[in-house]
Write an enzyme that holds these catalytic residues in place. Structure first.
Site, PDB file in Angstrom:
ATOM      1  N   VAL A  77       5.846  -2.647  15.760  1.00 23.21           N
ATOM      2  CA  VAL A  77       6.338  -2.699  13.892  1.00 23.21           C
ATOM      3  C   VAL A  77       6.201  -1.278  13.489  1.00 23.21           C
ATOM      4  O   VAL A  77       5.616  -0.437  14.253  1.00 23.21           O
ATOM      5  CB  VAL A  77       5.230  -3.718  13.483  1.00 23.21           C
ATOM      6  CG1 VAL A  77       5.434  -5.186  14.275  1.00 23.21           C
ATOM      7  CG2 VAL A  77       3.763  -3.390  13.596  1.00 23.21           C
ATOM      8  N   SER A 131       9.347   6.521  24.758  1.00 21.93           N
ATOM      9  CA  SER A 131      10.606   7.275  24.245  1.00 21.93           C
ATOM     10  C   SER A 131      11.462   6.837  24.830  1.00 21.93           C
ATOM     11  O   SER A 131      11.781   6.204  25.808  1.00 21.93           O
ATOM     12  CB  SER A 131      10.083   8.741  24.666  1.00 21.93           C
ATOM     13  OG  SER A 131      11.182   9.616  24.446  1.00 21.93           O
ATOM     14  N   LYS A 185       2.764  11.387  23.756  1.00 24.59           N
ATOM     15  CA  LYS A 185       4.123  11.025  23.196  1.00 24.59           C
ATOM     16  C   LYS A 185       4.361  12.233  21.967  1.00 24.59           C
ATOM     17  O   LYS A 185       5.530  12.716  21.871  1.00 24.59           O
ATOM     18  CB  LYS A 185       3.878   9.766  22.652  1.00 24.59           C
ATOM     19  CG  LYS A 185       5.382   9.233  21.879  1.00 24.59           C
ATOM     20  CD  LYS A 185       6.506   9.364  22.580  1.00 24.59           C
ATOM     21  CE  LYS A 185       7.842   8.755  22.030  1.00 24.59           C
ATOM     22  NZ  LYS A 185       7.971   8.695  20.669  1.00 24.59           N
ATOM     23  N   HIS A 188       5.526  15.339  23.654  1.00 29.55           N
ATOM     24  CA  HIS A 188       6.984  15.115  23.925  1.00 29.55           C
ATOM     25  C   HIS A 188       7.906  15.434  22.900  1.00 29.55           C
ATOM     26  O   HIS A 188       8.918  16.092  22.866  1.00 29.55           O
ATOM     27  CB  HIS A 188       6.962  13.764  24.708  1.00 29.55           C
ATOM     28  CG  HIS A 188       8.462  13.423  24.760  1.00 29.55           C
ATOM     29  ND1 HIS A 188       9.274  12.817  23.405  1.00 29.55           N
ATOM     30  CD2 HIS A 188       9.197  13.291  25.625  1.00 29.55           C
ATOM     31  CE1 HIS A 188      10.475  12.566  23.943  1.00 29.55           C
ATOM     32  NE2 HIS A 188      10.527  12.780  25.341  1.00 29.55           N
ATOM     33  N   ASN A 189       7.449  14.622  21.722  1.00 26.93           N
ATOM     34  CA  ASN A 189       8.467  14.999  20.601  1.00 26.93           C
ATOM     35  C   ASN A 189       8.448  16.518  20.045  1.00 26.93           C
ATOM     36  O   ASN A 189       9.768  16.876  19.699  1.00 26.93           O
ATOM     37  CB  ASN A 189       8.132  13.967  19.350  1.00 26.93           C
ATOM     38  CG  ASN A 189       8.262  12.570  19.857  1.00 26.93           C
ATOM     39  OD1 ASN A 189       8.590  12.303  20.854  1.00 26.93           O
ATOM     40  ND2 ASN A 189       8.585  11.725  18.624  1.00 26.93           N
ATOM     41  N   GLU A 192      10.450  18.299  22.160  1.00 31.38           N
ATOM     42  CA  GLU A 192      12.090  17.935  21.829  1.00 31.38           C
ATOM     43  C   GLU A 192      12.601  18.750  20.735  1.00 31.38           C
ATOM     44  O   GLU A 192      13.683  19.302  20.524  1.00 31.38           O
ATOM     45  CB  GLU A 192      11.892  16.430  21.629  1.00 31.38           C
ATOM     46  CG  GLU A 192      13.126  15.880  21.196  1.00 31.38           C
ATOM     47  CD  GLU A 192      13.074  14.480  20.769  1.00 31.38           C
ATOM     48  OE1 GLU A 192      12.258  13.480  21.534  1.00 31.38           O
ATOM     49  OE2 GLU A 192      13.425  14.084  19.690  1.00 31.38           O
TER      50      GLU A 192
HETATM   51  N1  LIG Z   1      13.682   3.617  16.433  1.00 25.96           N
HETATM   52  C1  LIG Z   1      13.525   4.266  17.650  1.00 25.96           C
HETATM   53  O1  LIG Z   1      14.626   4.893  18.140  1.00 25.96           O
HETATM   54  C2  LIG Z   1      12.172   4.209  17.970  1.00 25.96           C
HETATM   55  C3  LIG Z   1      11.669   5.190  19.201  1.00 25.96           C
HETATM   56  C4  LIG Z   1      10.559   4.869  19.508  1.00 25.96           C
HETATM   57  C5  LIG Z   1       9.321   4.372  18.880  1.00 25.96           C
HETATM   58  N2  LIG Z   1       9.755   3.841  17.724  1.00 25.96           N
HETATM   59  C6  LIG Z   1       8.823   2.921  16.968  1.00 25.96           C
HETATM   60  O2  LIG Z   1       8.625   1.594  17.362  1.00 25.96           O
HETATM   61  C7  LIG Z   1       8.313   1.042  16.183  1.00 25.96           C
HETATM   62  C8  LIG Z   1       9.319  -0.292  15.778  1.00 25.96           C
HETATM   63  O3  LIG Z   1      10.464   0.747  15.407  1.00 25.96           O
HETATM   64  P1  LIG Z   1      11.718  -0.120  14.865  1.00 25.96           P
HETATM   65  O4  LIG Z   1      12.659   0.789  14.484  1.00 25.96           O
HETATM   66  O5  LIG Z   1      12.163  -1.096  15.860  1.00 25.96           O
HETATM   67  O6  LIG Z   1      11.317  -1.054  13.542  1.00 25.96           O
HETATM   68  P2  LIG Z   1      10.592  -0.640  12.147  1.00 25.96           P
HETATM   69  O7  LIG Z   1      11.791  -0.579  11.128  1.00 25.96           O
HETATM   70  O8  LIG Z   1       9.838   0.610  12.368  1.00 25.96           O
HETATM   71  O9  LIG Z   1       9.648  -1.665  11.820  1.00 25.96           O
HETATM   72  C9  LIG Z   1      10.204  -3.059  11.552  1.00 25.96           C
HETATM   73  C10 LIG Z   1       9.365  -3.992  12.312  1.00 25.96           C
HETATM   74  O10 LIG Z   1       8.067  -3.918  11.475  1.00 25.96           O
HETATM   75  C11 LIG Z   1       7.636  -5.294  10.984  1.00 25.96           C
HETATM   76  N3  LIG Z   1       6.584  -5.075   9.891  1.00 25.96           N
HETATM   77  C12 LIG Z   1       6.842  -4.431   9.058  1.00 25.96           C
HETATM   78  N4  LIG Z   1       5.568  -4.357   8.121  1.00 25.96           N
HETATM   79  C13 LIG Z   1       4.885  -5.326   8.666  1.00 25.96           C
HETATM   80  C14 LIG Z   1       3.609  -5.938   8.457  1.00 25.96           C
HETATM   81  N5  LIG Z   1       2.808  -5.719   7.283  1.00 25.96           N
HETATM   82  N6  LIG Z   1       3.170  -7.183   9.099  1.00 25.96           N
HETATM   83  C15 LIG Z   1       3.926  -7.675  10.195  1.00 25.96           C
HETATM   84  N7  LIG Z   1       5.095  -6.968  10.761  1.00 25.96           N
HETATM   85  C16 LIG Z   1       5.361  -5.750   9.847  1.00 25.96           C
HETATM   86  C17 LIG Z   1       8.970  -5.704  10.550  1.00 25.96           C
HETATM   87  O11 LIG Z   1       8.748  -7.367  10.432  1.00 25.96           O
HETATM   88  P3  LIG Z   1       9.791  -8.001   9.379  1.00 25.96           P
HETATM   89  O12 LIG Z   1      11.115  -8.262   9.838  1.00 25.96           O
HETATM   90  O13 LIG Z   1       9.032  -9.146   8.916  1.00 25.96           O
HETATM   91  O14 LIG Z   1      10.026  -7.025   8.178  1.00 25.96           O
HETATM   92  C18 LIG Z   1       9.955  -5.667  11.645  1.00 25.96           C
HETATM   93  O15 LIG Z   1       9.713  -6.182  13.044  1.00 25.96           O
HETATM   94  C19 LIG Z   1       8.040   2.035  15.251  1.00 25.96           C
HETATM   95  O16 LIG Z   1       6.511   2.323  15.234  1.00 25.96           O
HETATM   96  C20 LIG Z   1       8.614   3.351  15.535  1.00 25.96           C
HETATM   97  O17 LIG Z   1       8.058   4.261  14.964  1.00 25.96           O
HETATM   98  C21 LIG Z   1      10.939   3.761  17.224  1.00 25.96           C
END
Ligand SMILES: NC(=O)c1ccc[n+]([C@@H]2O[C@H](COP(=O)([O-])OP(=O)(O)OC[C@H]3O[C@@H](n4cnc5c(N)ncnc54)[C@H](OP(=O)(O)O)[C@@H]3O)[C@@H](O)[C@H]2O)c1
Length: 482
Positions: A77, A131, A185, A188-189, A192
């Site tokens: 999340v 990552s 991690k 790593h970033n 990057e």
């Molecule tokens: N995107 C990338 O390329 C990438 C790469 C590496 C790591 N990450 C990390 O992976 C994680 C997820 O990334 P993402 O892009 O898939 O999603 P995100 O946009 O960062 O988060 C959305 C998710 O968080 C949930 N959420 C938000 N507030 C909440 C709360 N108070 N209680 C429970 N759930 C809550 C949302 O649920 P709802 O649907 O109910 O709103 C949804 O499932 C993040 O920490 C991000 O930094 C992302």
């Protein structure tokens, strides 16, 4: 309540969580329970991917009941407060021995804090850096888990099953305890950031020095990708430079606004390095270069400042391009060396046993900085695990020795042409600084002693000394005040 049929669960089904859940479900032996705060996302994922055999759940209690013991859940999340909220909800329904994994992009001090708090309940907490973006989550990311040895026993096989494979080895290792995974991690970033900035500087120098088009420069990068620079970032650079904007017919790179964004991990890497006293100048310059680009109001008023009078014209195009390639490789060695220094310093500070060679190996696949080059880093640490500075390993020292004259020519050319090359030039300065027999730090110590009685050491005898600058300027032995 559902029966405990799943061996792993995922909480948070946005793009990363749903892809990771699908990756897990596609591996032999896994049954995946899924939960999302808004249930619609759970239902949508279930409907779109019936082949995954997901176990959908509508509450944390149901989610816990659907998991076999020790229950293992990966949280994906939004980082920050949402992660704390989800951890608390899981702690409320889990039992001692269960495992909560935070796969989000947490700041490692938060992970240290969370691990400590969750451990008091008897539940294991693992901060795992993941990552590779969306595609990596689905097909195989590079995974950097921290946490306890106990949790690794259960988690290890699961994470090994979903990680990218590089040269037959899964890109995951138990990095170290508590926040070690998110620390690695973060670095790593940071690396990057440096790698991307160096590539951008190389492109800019070639374009402005030779007048080649982005498509022609794409060919150069594609060629470089067949040699020692071979990496995902070089490969995608060629793709981006070749892209033509459908609307205007211009190279896309000329249409994109030249202001680079950042999500903060570069800044964390630099802040942490400052606190640890590790010079990560390549990463810092890359982070600052993004900041500089993103102040259009300052850039607009500064645009009238004078630059060099003479046109930048390269005499021998092929020789210049080869110089830039060598300068890029040399600067890249510095950036990685600095990044590994930061991991080593972090491990010492936080008491983590981090195998630097193993880290370089798990970055060979799945992640953004994946590259051939990482094998050479693994070799260096295999030959000398306590290597004090990566750039002194024979392979890298040789590359620096081969490249240094070209590196100097490129930095001179950039300065004379008025082309910013902060990562190239700071990396060269670092190289010259670290190899210097004597640094002007001696003068700095003299200045510090003059205005603050901060004392100094002498090269010719033991002890700590202070000159009576405002008195008769004789030297006395003093307490070491630093
Ligand atoms: N995107 C990338 O390329 C990438 C790469 C590496 C790591 N990450 C990390 O992976 C994680 C997820 O990334 P993402 O892009 O898939 O999603 P995100 O946009 O960062 O988060 C959305 C998710 O968080 C949930 N959420 C938000 N507030 C909440 C709360 N108070 N209680 C429970 N759930 C809550 C949302 O649920 P709802 O649907 O109910 O709103 C949804 O499932 C993040 O920490 C991000 O930094 C992302």
């Amino acid at each position: 309540m559902p029966e405990a049929s799943a061996n792993i669960g995922v909480v948070g089904l946005a793009v990363m969580g749903s892809n990771l859940a699908r990756n897990l479900a596609s591996r032999e032996g896994n049954t995946v329970a899924i939960f999302n705060r808004s249930h619609a996302k759970t239902e949508a994922l279930l409907a779109e991917h019936p082949e995954a055999g997901f176990v959908p759940t509508a509450s944390y209690a149901e989610f816990a009941a659907s998991l076999q013991k020790p229950r293992t859940a990966i949280i994906m999340v939004k980082a920050g407060v949402p992660t704390d909220a989800v951890i608390q909800s899981l702690v409320d329904v889990f039992e001692p021995g269960d495992i909560i994994v935070d796969g989000g992009n947490a700041y490692f001090p938060d992970t240290i804090r969370r691990e400590k708090a969750v451990r008091e309940t008897g539940i294991n907490f693992v901060g795992a850096g993941i990552s590779g973006g969306e595609e990596g989550a689905l097909l195989g990311p590079s995974i950097m888990p921290g946490g306890s040895d106990e949790s690794w026993v259960t988690l290890g096989p699961i994470l090994r099953s979903i990680a990218a494979i590089a040269e037959g080895e899964p890109c995951v290792t138990h990095v170290g305890h508590d926040g070690a995974g998110h620390f690695v991690k973060m670095v790593h970033n940071g690396i990057e950031y440096a790698d991307m900035q160096l590539i951008a500087e190389a492109y800019d120098l070639i374009r402005r020095g030779t007048g080649k088009t982005p498509a022609e420069i794409a060919d150069i990068f594609a060629e470089w990708n067949r040699g020692e620079l071979e990496s995902y970032l070089i490969e995608i650079t060629a793709e981006v430079l070749r892209q033509i904007d459908a609307e205007t017919g211009q190279p896309l790179v000329d249409i994109i606004v030249d202001q680079a964004g950042a999500k903060g991990t570069g800044a964390w890497t630099v802040q942490t390095a400052l606190a640890l006293g590790v010079p990560v100048s390549g990463i810092a310059e890359a982070t600052f270069a993004r900041s500089l680009s993103s102040h259009p109001e300052q850039r607009a008023v500064a645009a009238g400042l004078p630059g060099p009078e003479d046109e930048f014209e390269v005499e021998d195009t092929d020789a210049f391009i080869e110089d830039v390639r060598l300068a890029l490789f040399a600067s890249k060695i510095v950036a990685y060396s600095q990044g590994f220094d930061e991991i080593r310093a972090g491990a010492a500070e936080y008491d983590w046993q981090i195998d630097l060679g193993a880290i370089s190996k798990i970055w060979r696949g799945g992640c953004i900085i994946r590259a051939q080059f990482l094998n050479r880093i693994a070799d260096a640490y295999a030959a000398e695990p306590e290597l004090p500075a990566l750039l002194t390993a024979p392979y890298f020292a040789d590359a620096l020795s081969r490249g240094q004259a070209a590196w100097r020519r490129v930095v001179i050319a950039a300065a004379q042409a008025g082309i910013p090359a902060p990562a190239f030039s700071s990396s060269l300065s670092y190289y010259d600084g670290i190899r210097a027999e004597r640094l002007p730090a001696a003068l700095v110590q003299g200045q510090r002693d003059f205005f603050g009685a901060h004392t100094y050491k002498r090269i010719d005898k033991e002890g700590t000394f202070h000159t009576l600058w405002s008195g008769d300027r004789t030297e006395i032995e003093a307490e070491d005040t630093h």
